[in-house]
Design an enzyme around this catalytic site. Structure first.
Site, short mmCIF file in Angstrom:
data_model
loop_
_atom_site.label_atom_id
_atom_site.label_comp_id
_atom_site.label_asym_id
_atom_site.label_seq_id
_atom_site.Cartn_x
_atom_site.Cartn_y
_atom_site.Cartn_z
N LYS A 75 28.29 -20.94 -4.58
CA LYS A 75 27.42 -20.50 -3.48
C LYS A 75 26.08 -20.00 -4.04
O LYS A 75 26.05 -19.34 -5.08
CB LYS A 75 28.12 -19.38 -2.71
N SER B 135 29.33 -17.11 6.07
CA SER B 135 28.13 -17.59 5.45
C SER B 135 28.38 -18.57 4.30
O SER B 135 27.46 -19.28 3.92
CB SER B 135 27.29 -16.42 4.93
N SER C 17 33.06 -14.19 5.55
CA SER C 17 32.24 -15.31 5.07
C SER C 17 32.96 -16.31 4.18
O SER C 17 32.43 -17.38 3.90
CB SER C 17 31.00 -14.79 4.37
#
Ligand SMILES: *[C@@H]1O[C@H](CO)[C@@H](O)[C@H](O)[C@H]1NC(C)=O
Ligand SMILES: *[C@@H]1O[C@H](CO)[C@@H](O)[C@H](O)[C@H]1NC(C)=O
Length: 518
Positions: free
Chosen positions: A119, A200, A224
């Site tokens: 990420k 997210s 997330s």
């Protein structure tokens, strides 16, 4: 991180998207080059499959990286799950291939030669940027690899690239859609391109779901990892707070942030967890949490009979109804595996512990974010922005200069308006701790539960207390959008949760590759 606001689904540039899809259709249906020598198929291959293929000389890391780079070129213009690829990925693959030839098989790390996507809020000290999807951080230079990245490299993993995300881990503006960031635009759910990918850690989920990487890492502050895993038929582990280092991760709050694997199978996620869990002196919380790591790591808990005798809490008549066919067969599978489903009849009483007039989580997080982000930015070697204030000023200037659509930044503005941990924040923190104690902690102990069954929307229960959870694909709704079943436990209960999740996955095998339909 942060908040997984799953509800907003926004299609930007619909005309553009339609044209794009027409253009992409022929490529999507054509068979990609996924077979190597001896007809080994990379698509859907697990870490164990890949390692066996390496051992049998059916596959090299170079072939594997070439395959994923090809899939990223083919699929990413539509899916936008990847924000950057590592310019050194092929070089690293060649190094891994050389090392495999030179060394004895048993001496290689647990993820040797396996490409992983990270990420874009987790720092890598290489040619890649670390920006949380924001243009404000482009060109910043990090002092060192994040703690988890250092551990991945030690385990032999190849950092393939950075995954997209909801910008600032969804702490920019609550009106910004999940999976959107200024750097790469709107990420798409590969199971239904019109559906919310959730965030997210959207790009991490999208990319492994669509076979653009072998495995991936996400981060979670509240939902997330769990929510995008839920929506993209991925297995996500949100580890106990501090089990994995947060050093070098663009923060929301050290009180809730955690880094975890997002993969196509429970076993893959456990291999990644084994690689990243453990002590890192740059994150003090790992000193406390590393005591939970069992000798021999987590692989030993991948047991097909792992459900046997497990007590699983079921909040009856709240989210799950016994009349709901969607869940009935899942409950049967759990029972057939030997689990005892413990009905919690007073579910509304349990949830009432968490309801309050004030948004305590928001109050605490807003103040903590400013402190944590300013400290991250100060630590950078080079950076165009050095404070939250600079970030806000950048966004103001940028949205005037550029014609691309930008969303607001109310969460950033709210954070900037805070002034450390004062009376209001202290009161919020006390209340959050009390909720966990009187809610989840008490429920688990009173009912002697091994795990509580949860849905993605329950992520706050785990997030506020730093508890672990594993989500496993559990079905698809009428629009083809996946959903998962999450098993949440007390701190350090990963061994038990892995046993449950793995046995449930093996009994149901619900995940299937995405169809890229609208
Ligand atoms: C990092 O960002 C810079 C722009 O500042 C860009 O030129 C570069 O290509 C990016 N790195 C990678 C690996 O994409
Ligand atoms: C995808 O979702 C949209 C609504 O978001 C729905 O109209 C459409 O039918 C779904 N597609 C499929 C293939 O189910």
């Amino acid at each position: 991180m942060a908040t997984a606001t799953g509800e907003t689904s926004l299609i930007r540039f619909p005309l553009f998207l339609t044209l794009m899809t027409l253009f992409l259709q022929p490529c999507l249906s054509s068979v990609s080059q996924s077979k190597t020598s001896h007809e080994f198929s990379i698509k859907e291959a697990t870490v164990q499959d890949l390692q066996l293929a390496f051992e049998r000389n059916q596959l090299t890391s170079r072939q594997l990286v070439e395959f994923y780079l090809g899939e990223i070129r083919r699929l990413n213009p539509l899916l936008k799950g990847v924000i950057e690829v590592n310019p050194d990925a092929l070089f690293l693959a060649d190094e891994a291939d050389k090392e495999r030839k030179a060394k004895a098989p048993g001496s290689l790390g647990g993820l040797h030669g396996i490409p992983i996507l990270i990420k874009d809020n987790i720092a890598t000290k290489d040619k890649m940027n670390n920006t949380a999807g924001s243009l404000a951080l482009l060109g910043s230079v990090v002092p060192r690899d994040a703690g988890v990245v250092a551990k991945l490299r030690k385990a032999g993993a190849i950092i393939l690239g950075k995954a997209s995300l909801s910008e600032w881990a969804h702490f920019r503006d609550s009106g910004a859609p999940s999976g959107w960031c200024a750097r790469s635009g709107q990420g798409k759910n590969p199971y239904n391109l019109s559906a919310d990918p959730c965030g997210s850690s959207s790009g991490s989920a999208i990319s492994v779901a669509a076979n653009m990487a072998a495995v991936s890492l996400g981060t979670e502050t509240d939902g997330s990892i769990l929510c995008p895993s839920n929506s993209n038929a991925v297995v996500g582990i949100r580890p106990t707070l501090g089990l994995t280092s947060r050093a070098g991760v663009i923060p929301i709050t050290p009180r809730q942030d955690t880094v975890g694997p997002m993969c196509r199978t429970v076993a893959d996620a456990v291999y990644v967890l084994d690689a990243i869990a453990g002590l890192d002196y740059d994150d003090k919380e790992t000193i406390i949490a590393s005591k939970y790591i069992p000798r021999g790591g987590y692989k030993q808990f991948l047991k097909p009979n792992g459900l046997k005798g497990k007590r699983l809490g079921l909040l009856k008549n709240f989210y799950f109804s016994f009349d709901n066919g969607d869940f009935d067969h899942l409950f049967s599978a759990l029972r057939q595996g030997g689990a005892v489903l413990v009905e919690i009849s007073d579910a509304s009483k349990f949830f009432s512990v968490y309801s309050s007039k004030e948004n305590y989580e928001g109050i605490a997080m807003t103040a903590e974010f400013k402190l944590a982000l300013n400290s991250y930015l100060k630590d950078l070697v080079v950076s165009p922005v050095r404070s939250l204030k600079d970030v806000i000023a950048f966004n103001n200037k940028f949205s005037k200069l550029e014609k691309i659509k930008e969303y607001g930044q109310q969460l950033l503005l709210d954070a900037e308006a805070t002034n450390g941990i004062g009376k209001k924040e202290k009161e919020a923190l006390i209340n959050l701790a009390k909720m966990s104690r009187d809610g989840f902690e008490k429920l688990m102990k009173d009912n002697k539960l091994d795990a509580l069954l949860l849905l993605k929307s329950d992520s706050f229960i785990l997030a506020r207390g730093g508890y672990p959870g594993i989500i496993v694909p559990a079905g698809y709704d009428s629009e083809g959008v996946p959903f998962g079943l999450c098993f949440g436990g007390l701190k350090g209960s990963e061994p038990t949760l892995i046993e449950i999740a793995y046995a449930f996955e093996q009994a149901t095998k619900i995940r299937k590759p995405p169809s890229f339909k609208h």
